[in-house]
Design an enzyme around this catalytic site. Structure first.
Site, PDB file in Angstrom:
ATOM      1  N   ASP A 156     -55.466 -48.312  33.715  1.00  0.00           N
ATOM      2  CA  ASP A 156     -54.567 -48.846  32.494  1.00  0.00           C
ATOM      3  C   ASP A 156     -55.881 -49.062  31.298  1.00  0.00           C
ATOM      4  OD1 ASP A 156     -53.230 -51.695  32.034  1.00  0.00           O
ATOM      5  OD2 ASP A 156     -53.762 -52.566  33.556  1.00  0.00           O
ATOM      6  N   GLY A 195     -46.601 -49.704  26.163  1.00  0.00           N
ATOM      7  CA  GLY A 195     -45.950 -48.537  25.542  1.00  0.00           C
ATOM      8  C   GLY A 195     -46.599 -48.873  24.474  1.00  0.00           C
ATOM      9  N   GLU A 196     -47.863 -49.039  23.920  1.00  0.00           N
ATOM     10  CA  GLU A 196     -48.371 -48.713  23.103  1.00  0.00           C
ATOM     11  C   GLU A 196     -48.180 -47.223  22.505  1.00  0.00           C
ATOM     12  OE1 GLU A 196     -48.922 -51.385  20.659  1.00  0.00           O
ATOM     13  OE2 GLU A 196     -48.517 -52.906  22.135  1.00  0.00           O
ATOM     14  N   ASP A 216     -46.223 -57.075  29.669  1.00  0.00           N
ATOM     15  CA  ASP A 216     -45.870 -56.354  30.660  1.00  0.00           C
ATOM     16  C   ASP A 216     -45.082 -57.878  31.717  1.00  0.00           C
ATOM     17  OD1 ASP A 216     -48.118 -55.883  31.568  1.00  0.00           O
ATOM     18  OD2 ASP A 216     -49.365 -57.560  32.562  1.00  0.00           O
TER      19      ASP A 216
HETATM   20  C1  GLA Z   1     -51.906 -54.536  32.588  1.00  0.00           C
HETATM   21  C2  GLA Z   1     -51.525 -54.014  33.566  1.00  0.00           C
HETATM   22  C3  GLA Z   1     -50.753 -55.161  34.607  1.00  0.00           C
HETATM   23  C4  GLA Z   1     -51.602 -55.454  35.700  1.00  0.00           C
HETATM   24  C5  GLA Z   1     -52.987 -55.443  34.697  1.00  0.00           C
HETATM   25  C6  GLA Z   1     -54.316 -55.735  35.432  1.00  0.00           C
HETATM   26  O1  GLA Z   1     -52.143 -56.590  32.157  1.00  0.00           O
HETATM   27  O2  GLA Z   1     -49.924 -53.976  32.485  1.00  0.00           O
HETATM   28  O3  GLA Z   1     -49.884 -54.244  35.206  1.00  0.00           O
HETATM   29  O4  GLA Z   1     -52.209 -54.099  35.904  1.00  0.00           O
HETATM   30  O5  GLA Z   1     -53.353 -55.456  33.841  1.00  0.00           O
HETATM   31  O6  GLA Z   1     -55.226 -56.724  35.255  1.00  0.00           O
END
Ligand code: GLA
Length: 392
Positions: A156, A195-196, A216
Site C-alpha cells: 500500500d 488507482g493513482e 477506498d
Molecule cells: C489504505 C488502503 C485500505 C487499507 C488501509 C489500511 O487506505 O486503501 O484498503 O489497507 O490503507 O491502513
C-alpha cells in the site's frame, strides 16, 4: 542467487517507456510470477475490523471460512491488513506487535486448514495507519514474509509519496516484486495506491497480480457503484494473472440492503475482480452467505478467459457484458433507479456473434425458456438481473 533473482535482475535492466500513461517514466519490467490466473479469492481484515484485529480473531475467521463452506467455494486467502506491525529488531528485521505473538505459527495454523496466508506492508516508511513500512528493508522484509509462510502481499503506497516522486512509483512497486520473487516462494502481489498514477497501465509490468483502481470502498451503495464504474475504462488491462481491483467486498457489513449486496457481488464477478470478503464470517447471516456462496456467480468471476465485463449501456438500467471461456456470455442488468423497473432482455440488442440457445438466471438458479427475441423482468430498485446466455 536463485532463478527468479537472476531473471529479475536481467529484466530490470530492460525498461519500457509507457507512452501516454501520464507517469511518463521508465517503468521497470518484472517478469510475471505466474500466479493468480483467476482473480484471487479470500478474506481481508480491514473492512470489518480495521485496526482491531489480532491472532485469535484471525484463527477463528479461518475456522469459519472452512465451516461456512467458503474455503471450498474458493475463498482461500486469509489476509491480515494494516496494523499487525511492531518495530524492527537490532538487525532491522520487522517484528509483529503484541497482538500477533507468532506469525509463523499463525501461518502454519492457516495452512493446516487448507488456506493461504496474506499480509500487508508499504513501500513507504509508514503504512497508511502509521505502522512501520518496508522502505529501505524491501528484500529483508520479503525474506521475513517468505520465512513466515506468507502467500500474498498487499503493498500500500501510503507515505511512500513522501520518499518517491510520482514518476518513481512504478519502480518502488517493482522493487518489492523482485524481492518477493527472489525469495523463491510463490507470493501473490497486490498493489494498492488508490488507482493513482495510471496504475492500470503499468501494474502488470512491475510484477503485480492486481492493483487497486479507485479510492477506498465504504459500505454504501453510492461508493460501491462509484468504485466499479471507476474501473470500467481499464477493462483491457485485466486478464489471467493481472486484475483490476475495485477494492474488497462489503457484503454482510450492514450498510447496504440485500439487493444492493447482490448487485455488489454480481458486479465484482462481472468485473473479474478479486473476491476478498470483508465481513465477520463467524457471525454472518444466511442472507449474507447466500450471496458470498453463490457458486454460479463465483464461476463468472473465476471464468478462465479472464475478461473484465464491459459497461455497454448507461442510464437508470446499466448493462454489463462479459464473454466467458465456453463461448457463452454473462450479462448483468442493474437498476440504479429508486423504483422497480422493467428490464427488457433483447438478445438482438446484445449484438452477440453467435445465436443464444440457453438463458440461466444466476440468482434465481433457474433456466429461462427462450421465446422470440427475449423476455422481460421487473427488477427492484438497486437490484440486479444476472444471466448466463449459452450460445452455439
Ligand atoms: C489504505 C488502503 C485500505 C487499507 C488501509 C489500511 O487506505 O486503501 O484498503 O489497507 O490503507 O491502513
Amino acid at each position: 542467487m536463485n532463478r527468479f533473482f537472476s531473471l529479475s535482475m536481467a529484466s530490470y535492466l530492460l525498461a519500457a517507456m509507457v507512452a501516454g500513461c501520464g507517469v511518463n517514466s521508465l517503468v521497470p519490467i518484472v517478469p510475471s510470477n505466474g500466479l493468480a490466473k483467476t482473480p484471487p479469492m479470500g478474506w481481508n481484515s480491514w473492512n470489518h475490523f480495521g485496526g482491531a484485529i489480532d491472532d485469535a480473531t484471525v484463527r477463528s475467521i479461518a475456522d469459519a471460512i472452512v465451516s461456512s463452506g467458503m474455503r471450498d467455494a474458493g475463498y482461500i486467502y486469509i489476509n491480515i491488513d494494516d496494523t499487525w506491525q511492531g518495530s524492527r529488531d537490532s538487525q532491522g528485521n520487522i517484528q509483529p506487535n503484541q497482538r500477533f505473538p507468532d506469525m509463523k505459527d499463525l501461518a502454519e495454523y492457516i495452512h493446516s486448514k487448507g488456506l493461504k496466508f496474506g499480509i500487508y506492508s508499504s513501500p513507504g516508511q509508514k503504512t497508511c495507519a502509521g505502522f512501520v513500512g518496508s522502505y529501505g528493508h524491501e528484500e529483508q522484509d520479503a525474506m521475513t514474509f517468505a520465512a513466515w509462510g506468507v502467500d500474498y502481499l498487499k503493498y500500500d503506497y501510503c507515505s511512500a509519496q513522501t520518499v518517491y516522486s510520482e514518476s518513481a512509483s512504478p519502480s518502488a512497486f517493482a522493487k518489492m516484486a523482485m524481492a518477493l520473487q527472489s525469495t523463491g516462494r510463490p507470493i501473490v502481489y497486490s498493489l494498492s495506491n488508490g488507482g493513482e498514477d495510471y496504475v492500470a497501465a503499468w501494474g502488470s509490468k512491475v510484477g503485480a497480480n492486481l492493483w487497486r483502481t479507485t479510492s477506498d470502498i465504504h459500505d454504501s451503495w453510492a461508493e460501491m457503484i462509484s468504485n466499479i464504474e471507476g474501473q470500467a475504462w481499464d477493462a483491457s488491462s485485466a486478464g489471467p494473472g493481472y486484475w483490476n481491483d475495485p477494492d474488497m467486498l462489503e457484503v454482510g457489513n450492514g450498510g447496504m440492503t440485500q439487493a444492493e449486496y447482490r448487485t455488489h457481488m454480481s458486479l465484482w464477478a462481472m468485473a473479474a475482480a478479486p473476491l476478498l470478503a470483508g465481513n465477520d464470517v463467524r457471525t454472518m447471516s444466511s442472507d449474507t452467505s447466500s450471496i458470498l456462496l453463490n457458486k454460479e456467480v463465483i464461476a463468472v468471476d473465476q471464468d478462465p478467459l479472464g475478461k473484465q465485463a464491459s459497461l455497454v449501456m448507461h442510464g437508470d438500467i446499466e448493462r454489463w457484458l462479459k464473454p466467458l471461456a465456453d463461448g457463452s456470455v454473462a450479462v448483468a442488468y442493474v437498476n440504479l433507479g429508486s423504483t422497480p423497473a422493467q428490464v427488457d432482455v433483447s438478445i438482438h440488442d446484445l449484438h452477440l456473434a453467435k445465436a443464444v440457445t440457453t438463458a440461466r438466471d444466476l440468482w434465481a438458479h433457474t433456466s429461462i425458456p427462450l421465446v422470440g427475441d427475449g423476455f422481460s423482468r421487473l427488477v427492484p430498485s438497486h437490484d440486479v438481473l444476472m444471466l448466463k446466455l449459452g450460445t452455439s
